[in-house]
Motif scaffolding. Structure first.
Motif, PDB file in Angstrom:
ATOM      1  N   ASP A  65      18.530  40.791  43.206  1.00  0.00           N
ATOM      2  CA  ASP A  65      18.428  40.300  41.828  1.00  0.00           C
ATOM      3  C   ASP A  65      19.743  40.435  41.078  1.00  0.00           C
ATOM      4  O   ASP A  65      20.154  39.510  40.372  1.00  0.00           O
ATOM      5  N   TRP A  66      20.418  41.580  41.213  1.00  0.00           N
ATOM      6  CA  TRP A  66      21.639  41.751  40.419  1.00  0.00           C
ATOM      7  C   TRP A  66      22.708  40.740  40.829  1.00  0.00           C
ATOM      8  O   TRP A  66      23.417  40.211  39.973  1.00  0.00           O
ATOM      9  N   VAL A  67      22.839  40.435  42.114  1.00  0.00           N
ATOM     10  CA  VAL A  67      23.826  39.443  42.561  1.00  0.00           C
ATOM     11  C   VAL A  67      23.468  38.071  42.004  1.00  0.00           C
ATOM     12  O   VAL A  67      24.326  37.359  41.472  1.00  0.00           O
ATOM     13  N   ARG A  71      25.809  35.925  39.351  1.00  0.00           N
ATOM     14  CA  ARG A  71      26.259  34.573  39.692  1.00  0.00           C
ATOM     15  C   ARG A  71      25.735  33.542  38.696  1.00  0.00           C
ATOM     16  O   ARG A  71      26.472  32.643  38.290  1.00  0.00           O
ATOM     17  N   ALA A  72      24.485  33.689  38.261  1.00  0.00           N
ATOM     18  CA  ALA A  72      23.925  32.747  37.288  1.00  0.00           C
ATOM     19  C   ALA A  72      24.660  32.825  35.959  1.00  0.00           C
ATOM     20  O   ALA A  72      24.886  31.807  35.301  1.00  0.00           O
ATOM     21  N   ALA A  73      25.038  34.035  35.549  1.00  0.00           N
ATOM     22  CA  ALA A  73      25.748  34.224  34.280  1.00  0.00           C
ATOM     23  C   ALA A  73      27.257  34.009  34.418  1.00  0.00           C
ATOM     24  O   ALA A  73      27.979  34.031  33.427  1.00  0.00           O
ATOM     25  N   PRO A  90      32.432  35.284  39.915  1.00  0.00           N
ATOM     26  CA  PRO A  90      31.855  35.943  41.094  1.00  0.00           C
ATOM     27  C   PRO A  90      31.937  35.031  42.319  1.00  0.00           C
ATOM     28  O   PRO A  90      31.492  33.878  42.278  1.00  0.00           O
ATOM     29  N   THR A  91      32.541  35.564  43.368  1.00  0.00           N
ATOM     30  CA  THR A  91      32.784  34.781  44.574  1.00  0.00           C
ATOM     31  C   THR A  91      32.440  35.617  45.803  1.00  0.00           C
ATOM     32  O   THR A  91      32.868  36.767  45.908  1.00  0.00           O
ATOM     33  N   LEU A 120      31.118  40.756  47.316  1.00  0.00           N
ATOM     34  CA  LEU A 120      31.241  39.938  46.108  1.00  0.00           C
ATOM     35  C   LEU A 120      32.524  40.362  45.410  1.00  0.00           C
ATOM     36  O   LEU A 120      32.746  41.556  45.162  1.00  0.00           O
ATOM     37  N   GLN A 121      33.377  39.393  45.118  1.00  0.00           N
ATOM     38  CA  GLN A 121      34.615  39.673  44.382  1.00  0.00           C
ATOM     39  C   GLN A 121      34.495  39.143  42.974  1.00  0.00           C
ATOM     40  O   GLN A 121      33.970  38.048  42.756  1.00  0.00           O
ATOM     41  N   LEU A 122      34.964  39.938  42.012  1.00  0.00           N
ATOM     42  CA  LEU A 122      34.960  39.560  40.601  1.00  0.00           C
ATOM     43  C   LEU A 122      36.353  39.720  40.019  1.00  0.00           C
ATOM     44  O   LEU A 122      37.012  40.751  40.245  1.00  0.00           O
TER      45      LEU A 122
END
Length: 130
Positions: A65-67, A71-73, A90-91, A120-122
């Motif tokens: 859920d957090w990922v 990504r949605a936001a 987020p990539t 996940l990279q931010l």
């Protein structure tokens, strides 16, 4: 948190109180908003930090859920070493990116085991004051 075992959920309850502080630099608190509820959440995560990014291993995969929320936001806020950082872009990245961001023990763990769920990279910048 979809996909995580019950023990991980119990660990998160404790970790959320310790993560993000100066004395635990590998742990951070990722603040995100629910995709459909709009509710605010805080999730403890282990981070690899570079001067411009955070790389986070995904032990429970890309569908937690957090990922999906991040990504949605298209971003989130991460509290790390006592400071808040605004994170964007987020990539999903592979092990080579995580290795480039890691040193010491973290690097040895990634070399030997990697992260089955990927990374996940931010992009990061200090969050605005106020």
């Amino acid at each position: 948190m979809a996909g995580a075992p019950a023990a991980a959920k119990q660990f998160n309850k404790l970790a959320i109180h310790l993560a993000g502080r100066r004395f635990l630099p590998v742990w951070a608190v990722l603040h995100h908003r629910g995709r459909s509820t709009g509710r605010e959440y805080a999730t403890p995560v282990a981070v690899l930090a570079t001067p411009t990014t955070f790389v986070i291993g995904l032990p429970w995969g890309r569908r937690t859920d957090w990922v999906r929320n991040v990504r949605a936001a298209e971003g989130c806020t991460i509290r790390w070493k006592g400071r808040d950082f605004r994170c964007t872009a987020p990539t999903f990245v592979d092990r080579s990116v995580a290795l480039a961001a890691s040193t010491g023990l973290a690097r040895r763990v990634i070399e030997r085991r990697g992260m089955a769920g990927g990374y996940l990279q931010l992009a990061r910048s200090p969050a605005p004051e106020g």
